[in-house]
Scaffold this active site. Structure first.
Site, PDB file in Angstrom:
ATOM      1  CE  LYS A   1      -3.920  -0.317  -0.102  1.00 46.03           C
ATOM      2  NZ  LYS A   1      -5.095  -0.849  -0.920  1.00 46.03           N
TER       3      LYS A   1
HETATM    4  C1  LIG Z   1      -2.943  -6.709   4.148  1.00 50.87           C
HETATM    5  C2  LIG Z   1      -3.897  -6.109   2.872  1.00 50.87           C
HETATM    6  N1  LIG Z   1      -4.219  -7.136   1.760  1.00 50.87           N
HETATM    7  C3  LIG Z   1      -4.971  -7.125   0.730  1.00 50.87           C
HETATM    8  C4  LIG Z   1      -5.321  -5.725   0.719  1.00 50.87           C
HETATM    9  C5  LIG Z   1      -6.036  -5.329  -0.764  1.00 50.87           C
HETATM   10  O1  LIG Z   1      -5.627  -4.508  -1.558  1.00 50.87           O
HETATM   11  P1  LIG Z   1      -6.320  -3.716  -2.472  1.00 50.87           P
HETATM   12  O2  LIG Z   1      -6.979  -2.563  -1.610  1.00 50.87           O
HETATM   13  O3  LIG Z   1      -5.717  -3.152  -3.464  1.00 50.87           O
HETATM   14  O4  LIG Z   1      -7.510  -4.431  -2.812  1.00 50.87           O
HETATM   15  C6  LIG Z   1      -5.085  -4.470   1.524  1.00 50.87           C
HETATM   16  C7  LIG Z   1      -5.458  -3.241   1.113  1.00 50.87           C
HETATM   17  O5  LIG Z   1      -5.385  -2.514   2.024  1.00 50.87           O
HETATM   18  C8  LIG Z   1      -4.283  -5.050   2.671  1.00 50.87           C
HETATM   19  O6  LIG Z   1      -3.946  -3.984   3.486  1.00 50.87           O
END
Ligand SMILES: Cc1ncc(COP(=O)(O)O)c(C=O)c1O
Length: 326
Positions: free
Chosen positions: A39
Site C-alpha cells: 500500500k
Molecule cells: C493486507 C492487505 N491485503 C490486501 C489488501 C487489498 O488490496 P487492495 O486494496 O489493493 O485491493 C490490503 C489493502 O489495504 C491490505 O492491507
C-alpha cells in the site's frame, strides 16, 4: 528519499507450493517496501497527485481510512515531506498495526467498521467528515482515488511482467479496495490477454457476486474479517473488467494455512496472503494448474503484523484498550 524504497520488490519461487500443486508458484514479496506493504505504492501516488494539483498546502494533514497498511504508507511519506497524517482505522485492525502507526507519528482514531461512506460509523465516513471540517486537510480516499489503480498499473504490473519474463499465466491477489487487482490486471491483460486475473475475498463479501451479476446481492451478511480484504460495498477502485474470477475463503482455513505455511517454509505470511494459500487449497480442482503454468501470488504484507491474530495460541484480538469512536 523515501520513494526509492517503494516498489521493485523481489519475486521468489516457492518450492513447497510448486511441488504441492504441481505447477510453478512465485510470490511477490511486498513486505520489502518502505512501510512493509504494497500500500506504499498507492499512498505515494495519491500524495504526489494531491501536492501537484495543490489540493493541500505545505504542513497540511493527509487523512485516510485504512485497515492500517495504507495509513502507514501515507504517514511515512507525509511525515518525510513535512505534512501530518490522520488515520481512521476500524476496530478489527491488529494491535501491531496500531502500534506501528503510532510510532510512525500518525494520529489515529478507531471506528466501528470500514463499511463505506454510507455508514455513519465507518472509517470512510469519519475520514471524509474530518477532512471536510478541518483546514488544510486532504482525504486521499483510496476507495475512490484513481491514483490507487494507477499506482499498480504503472509499477506493480510492469514489475511482475519483467520479473517473470512475460511468463506469468495466473495472477492471484486479495481484493480490498480493488486497486491492486484492477491495476495489475489491466497492465497484464494489455501484454497478454489470456492471463488469468483471480481475486480472493472472505466468504460473505460481495465482490464475487458483483463480478458475476454486476449488482450487489439482495441480502448483505456480516462476514468474518480477514484484514485488508472483503467488502460489503463496491469500491470505485474495483474494476470488474480486469478480473476473471473471485474465489472465497473461510477465515478458519486461512488461519490453518498460515500455520501450515509457517511450518513448511518458516515464513510468517500476512493474513490476506494466507487467504491466497487457502484459496489454492480449497479450490485446487477449479484452478486446474498444470506444470506449464506460472502462477504469481501477491503477498501484500508480512505475518509480523498479525502475530496476535494468526500465530499466537492465546490470541485475544479485540484488545481491551481500544476505544471506538461513534
Ligand atoms: C493486507 C492487505 N491485503 C490486501 C489488501 C487489498 O488490496 P487492495 O486494496 O489493493 O485491493 C490490503 C489493502 O489495504 C491490505 O492491507
Amino acid at each position: 528519499m523515501t520513494t526509492t524504497l517503494i516498489g521493485n520488490t523481489p519475486i521468489r519461487r516457492c518450492d513447497f507450493l510448486s511441488t504441492l500443486y504441481c505447477t510453478n508458484i512465485f510470490i511477490k514479496e511486498e513486505f520489502h517496501n518502505l512501510g512493509m506493504s504494497a500500500k506504499d505504492r498507492p499512498a505515494f501516488f495519491m500524495i504526489q497527485d494531491a501536492i501537484e494539483r495543490q489540493r493541500i498546502q505545505p504542513g497540511g494533514t493527509f487523512v485516510e481510512a485504512s485497515s492500517g497498511n495504507t495509513g502507514l504508507g501515507i504517514t511515512l511519506i507525509a511525515k518525510q515531506l513535512g505534512y501530518q497524517a490522520k488515520i481512521f482505522v476500524s476496530k478489527s485492525c491488529s494491535q501491531e498495526k496500531i502500534n506501528t502507526l503510532l510510532q510512525a507519528g500518525a494520529e489515529i482514531e478507531i471506528c466501528e467498521n470500514s463499511n463505506g461512506l454510507h455508514d455513519f460509523h465507518s472509517t470512510q465516513f469519519h475520514a471524509q467528515s474530518y477532512a471536510a471540517t478541518h483546514p488544510n486537510a486532504y482525504f486521499t480516499n483510496q476507495y475512490y482515488n484513481t491514483q490507487n489503480i494507477r499506482a499498480h498499473y504503472k509499477t506493480t504490473g510492469p514489475e511482475i511482467w519483467e520479473q517473470t519474463a512475460g511468463k506469468v499465466t495466473h495472477f492471484l491477489s486479495g481484493v480490498g479496495t480493488g486497486g491492486t487487482i484492477s491495476g495489475v490486471g489491466r497492465f497484464l491483460k494489455e501484454q497478454r490477454p489470456d492471463v488469468c486475473i483471480w481475486g480472493v475475498e472472505p466468504k460473505g463479501s460481495i465482490l464475487q457476486h458483483y463480478l458475476s451479476h454486476r449488482r450487489t446481492p439482495e441480502k448483505v451478511v456480516p462476514f468474518d474479517a480477514i484484514e485488508g480484504i472483503g467488502r460489503n460495498f463496491v469500491p470505485g477502485s474495483f474494476d470488474p473488467q480486469q478480473v476473471d474470477h473471485i474465489f472465497q475463503v473461510e477465515q478458519e482455513s486461512t488461519k490453518a494455512m498460515a500455520r501450515l505455511y509457517r511450518e513448511k517454509t518458516g515464513i510468517l505470511s500476512g493474513f490476506s496472503s494466507a487467504a491466497l494459500l487457502a484459496s489454492l487449497a480449497c479450490h485446487r480442482e477449479e484452478m486446474g494448474f498444470t506444470p506449464e503454468h506460472t502462477v504469481l501470488l501477491f503477498f501484500p504484507d508480512h505475518g509480523s503484523r498479525y502475530v496476535s491474530k494468526l500465530y499466537s495460541d492465546s490470541a485475544d484480538f479485540q484488545t481491551a484498550t481500544k476505544t471506538v469512536i461513534r
